[in-house]
Design a protein around this motif. Structure first.
Motif, short mmCIF file in Angstrom:
data_model
loop_
_atom_site.label_atom_id
_atom_site.label_comp_id
_atom_site.label_asym_id
_atom_site.label_seq_id
_atom_site.Cartn_x
_atom_site.Cartn_y
_atom_site.Cartn_z
N ALA A 26 0.71 -1.19 0.13
CA ALA A 26 0.08 -0.20 -0.04
C ALA A 26 0.84 1.29 0.03
O ALA A 26 1.80 1.33 0.51
N GLY A 27 0.36 2.32 -0.73
CA GLY A 27 1.28 3.45 -0.80
C GLY A 27 0.58 4.60 -0.24
O GLY A 27 -0.73 4.53 0.30
N GLU A 28 1.05 5.75 -0.24
CA GLU A 28 0.38 6.99 0.34
C GLU A 28 0.56 8.05 -0.66
O GLU A 28 1.73 8.30 -1.22
N LEU A 29 -0.50 8.76 -0.96
CA LEU A 29 -0.46 9.93 -1.89
C LEU A 29 0.00 11.29 -1.24
O LEU A 29 -0.09 11.50 -0.11
N SER A 34 3.73 10.12 -4.74
CA SER A 34 3.38 9.07 -3.71
C SER A 34 4.62 8.44 -3.47
O SER A 34 5.79 8.43 -3.79
N PHE A 35 4.53 7.70 -2.25
CA PHE A 35 5.55 6.60 -1.93
C PHE A 35 4.80 5.57 -1.27
O PHE A 35 3.62 5.25 -0.77
N THR A 36 5.55 4.20 -1.38
CA THR A 36 5.24 3.07 -1.15
C THR A 36 6.42 2.47 -0.21
O THR A 36 7.47 2.45 -0.65
N ARG A 48 9.64 3.20 -2.21
CA ARG A 48 9.66 3.49 -3.50
C ARG A 48 8.93 4.79 -3.40
O ARG A 48 7.87 5.03 -3.04
N ILE A 49 9.48 5.82 -4.14
CA ILE A 49 9.17 7.26 -4.11
C ILE A 49 8.72 7.43 -5.51
O ILE A 49 9.83 7.27 -6.56
N GLU A 50 7.60 8.15 -5.94
CA GLU A 50 7.46 8.48 -7.21
C GLU A 50 7.17 10.00 -7.36
O GLU A 50 6.11 10.37 -6.33
#
Length: 139
Positions: A26-29, A34-36, A48-50
């Motif tokens: 699960a990730g966070e916006l 976002s990051f997971t 993991r960062i986007e």
């Protein structure tokens, strides 16, 4: 969210992850992307960062952790202390504990990177924000 634990025979490796309905972590916006959290354990956390094109994280500092950033795709503009550098695929940098830093995506495609945090405390509330494009200043 589903929780699972898998023990590998003949080994003491245990994997714990929180999964969403599609079976991925699960990730966070955030306003910038976002990051997971991929994995965490005592003294470390892997994310993991986007970062969306044209966006950046706050100018910030952490009292209790250092960070290693490895670029998977896209271009990263990194401010770390007094230094500024551009990184691309398979390049990395280190952010020491108590160092002011910022991550930015100056490119036209999403920036994806892996962040490895190390420290005694890795909570999301260990962020001192000095400047933030999204009015989340903590200082």
């Amino acid at each position: 969210m589903a929780q699972f634990t898998e023990t590998v025979p003949n080994n003491t490796l245990t994997l714990n992850a929180t999964l969403n309905s599609r079976g991925v972590a699960a990730g966070e916006l955030r306003p910038w992307g976002s990051f997971t959290v991929l994995e965490e354990g005592r003294g470390y956390k892997i994310k993991r960062i986007e970062v969306k094109p044209g966006h950046r994280l706050s100018l910030q500092m952490h009292h209790h952790r250092s960070e290693h950033w490895i670029v998977v795709s896209g271009t990263a503009k990194v401010i770390c202390g007094e230094n500024e550098v551009l990184l691309s695929n398979n390049q990395s940098t280190y952010v020491p504990q108590c160092t002011v830093h910022r991550l930015e995506n100056p490119g036209v495609i999403p920036l994806v990177l892996i962040e490895v945090q190390n420290g005694e405390y890795l909570g999301e509330d260990d962020i001192i924000r000095y400047q933030d494009d999204y009015a989340r200043n903590d200082k």
